[in-house]
Write a protein that holds these residues in place. Structure first.
Motif, short mmCIF file in Angstrom:
data_model
loop_
_atom_site.label_atom_id
_atom_site.label_comp_id
_atom_site.label_asym_id
_atom_site.label_seq_id
_atom_site.Cartn_x
_atom_site.Cartn_y
_atom_site.Cartn_z
N GLN A 28 -49.62 45.48 185.62
CA GLN A 28 -48.88 45.21 186.86
C GLN A 28 -47.91 44.05 186.70
O GLN A 28 -47.90 43.10 187.49
N ILE A 29 -47.09 44.15 185.67
CA ILE A 29 -46.07 43.14 185.38
C ILE A 29 -44.75 43.59 186.01
O ILE A 29 -44.24 44.66 185.69
N PRO A 30 -44.17 42.79 186.88
CA PRO A 30 -42.89 43.18 187.50
C PRO A 30 -41.73 43.02 186.52
O PRO A 30 -41.70 42.09 185.71
N TYR A 31 -40.77 43.92 186.58
CA TYR A 31 -39.60 43.84 185.72
C TYR A 31 -38.48 44.68 186.32
O TYR A 31 -38.71 45.51 187.21
N GLU A 32 -37.29 44.46 185.81
CA GLU A 32 -36.13 45.27 186.20
C GLU A 32 -35.78 46.18 185.04
O GLU A 32 -35.68 45.73 183.90
N MET B 153 -37.88 39.58 184.62
CA MET B 153 -37.60 40.11 183.30
C MET B 153 -36.81 41.40 183.41
O MET B 153 -36.93 42.13 184.39
N LYS B 154 -36.05 41.69 182.36
CA LYS B 154 -35.31 42.94 182.27
C LYS B 154 -35.74 43.67 181.01
O LYS B 154 -35.90 43.06 179.95
N ILE B 155 -35.94 44.99 181.11
CA ILE B 155 -36.21 45.82 179.95
C ILE B 155 -35.08 46.82 179.83
O ILE B 155 -34.77 47.55 180.78
N TYR B 156 -34.45 46.83 178.66
CA TYR B 156 -33.42 47.80 178.35
C TYR B 156 -34.05 48.91 177.51
O TYR B 156 -34.66 48.62 176.46
N GLY B 157 -33.95 50.16 177.96
CA GLY B 157 -34.56 51.24 177.19
C GLY B 157 -34.19 52.60 177.71
O GLY B 157 -33.36 52.76 178.61
N ASP B 158 -34.82 53.61 177.11
CA ASP B 158 -34.64 55.02 177.46
C ASP B 158 -36.03 55.56 177.82
O ASP B 158 -36.95 55.49 176.99
N LYS B 159 -36.19 56.08 179.01
CA LYS B 159 -37.52 56.47 179.49
C LYS B 159 -38.12 57.65 178.74
O LYS B 159 -39.32 57.91 178.86
N GLN B 160 -37.35 58.37 177.95
CA GLN B 160 -37.89 59.45 177.13
C GLN B 160 -38.14 59.01 175.69
O GLN B 160 -38.60 59.80 174.87
N SER B 161 -37.86 57.75 175.41
CA SER B 161 -38.14 57.19 174.08
C SER B 161 -39.57 56.66 174.05
O SER B 161 -39.99 55.91 174.93
N GLY B 162 -40.32 57.06 173.04
CA GLY B 162 -41.69 56.57 172.90
C GLY B 162 -41.76 55.06 172.79
O GLY B 162 -42.64 54.42 173.37
N ASN B 163 -40.81 54.47 172.08
CA ASN B 163 -40.83 53.02 171.91
C ASN B 163 -40.59 52.30 173.24
O ASN B 163 -41.17 51.24 173.49
N TYR C 270 -41.31 53.76 176.18
CA TYR C 270 -42.45 54.16 177.00
C TYR C 270 -43.65 53.23 176.80
O TYR C 270 -44.41 52.98 177.74
N LYS C 271 -43.80 52.68 175.61
CA LYS C 271 -44.88 51.71 175.37
C LYS C 271 -44.82 50.57 176.41
O LYS C 271 -45.84 50.12 176.92
N LEU C 272 -43.60 50.12 176.68
CA LEU C 272 -43.43 48.98 177.58
C LEU C 272 -43.64 49.38 179.03
O LEU C 272 -44.15 48.60 179.83
N ILE C 273 -43.26 50.62 179.36
CA ILE C 273 -43.52 51.13 180.70
C ILE C 273 -45.03 51.20 180.94
O ILE C 273 -45.53 50.84 182.01
N LEU C 274 -45.77 51.65 179.93
CA LEU C 274 -47.22 51.74 180.05
C LEU C 274 -47.86 50.37 180.23
O LEU C 274 -48.68 50.17 181.12
#
Length: 200
Positions: A23-27, A1-11, A13-17
């Motif tokens: 423990q879901i692998p992603y790019e 899977m790929k996640i497109y986002g901004d690491k300082q964006s709360g929205n 960050y939800k997915l990073i958490l």
């Protein structure tokens, strides 16, 4: 899977958490909204709404809207209750987050933390304060009754609300008036595999 986002964006960050907790692998694919990277033709083909985050599944299917992605990733885990009513309570808090919380606390954070409250946006910034405090009061009331927002077990509702609440001070919201929220923030931060926004 790929996640497109901004690491300082709360929205985002939800997915990073949630990927860390489960423990879901992603790019990760970083997107700089300030440079207009969500407005390019290639990005708009993936999400015509021109917003992050988006998820591209292994089979190429694309999902947008942070809470929809969050719940999709958490499907089948303990973060989403099996009971229909309890699950609906989770969704209730996520709708609250998008309509009564994020438009005030996240926008105030953006204006203050990233823009430095330019004069042309000062009135807008000040107008966000009452709505933000109202949202925090609703959360504080609930957290006087339960350890987490939808009950006594952490759910995706907590991830949704944690993302922008824990940095609400960056939008001018003093959380010292909300002791139950501060306790809840500490509980989230003490969870196994928690990652902070500043460390990602």
């Amino acid at each position: 899977m790929k996640i497109y986002g901004d690491k300082q964006s709360g929205n985002s960050y939800k997915l990073i958490l949630v990927t860390s907790f489960l423990q879901i692998p992603y790019e990760w694919q970083g997107i700089d909204t300030k440079k207009g990277e969500t407005k390019t033709d290639s990005f708009l083909q993936m999400n015509p709404n021109g917003k992050i985050p988006i998820l591209i599944c292994d089979d190429g299917r694309i999902l947008s809207e942070s809470n929809a992605i969050l719940n999709f990733l958490a499907e089948g885990s303990d973060l989403i209750p099996k009971d229909p009513f309890e699950r609906a309570k989770v969704f209730q808090w996520q709708f609250f987050e998008q309509y009564s919380h994020e438009p005030y606390i996240a926008v105030a954070r953006y204006i203050k933390h990233y823009l430095g409250i330019p004069e042309e946006r000062r009135a807008e910034y000040e107008s966000k304060q009452a709505g933000g405090h109202n949202a925090l009061k609703v959360m504080e009331t609930q957290l006087k009754k339960t350890s987490y927002l939808a009950g006594d077990q952490v759910t995706t509702a907590d991830i949704s609300l944690f993302a922008y609440t824990h940095v609400a001070d960056e939008g001018g919201f003093d959380l010292s008036s909300y002791p139950k929220i501060l306790d809840w923030i500490k509980r989230i931060q003490s969870l196994e595999r928690f990652v902070s926004m500043c460390s990602v």
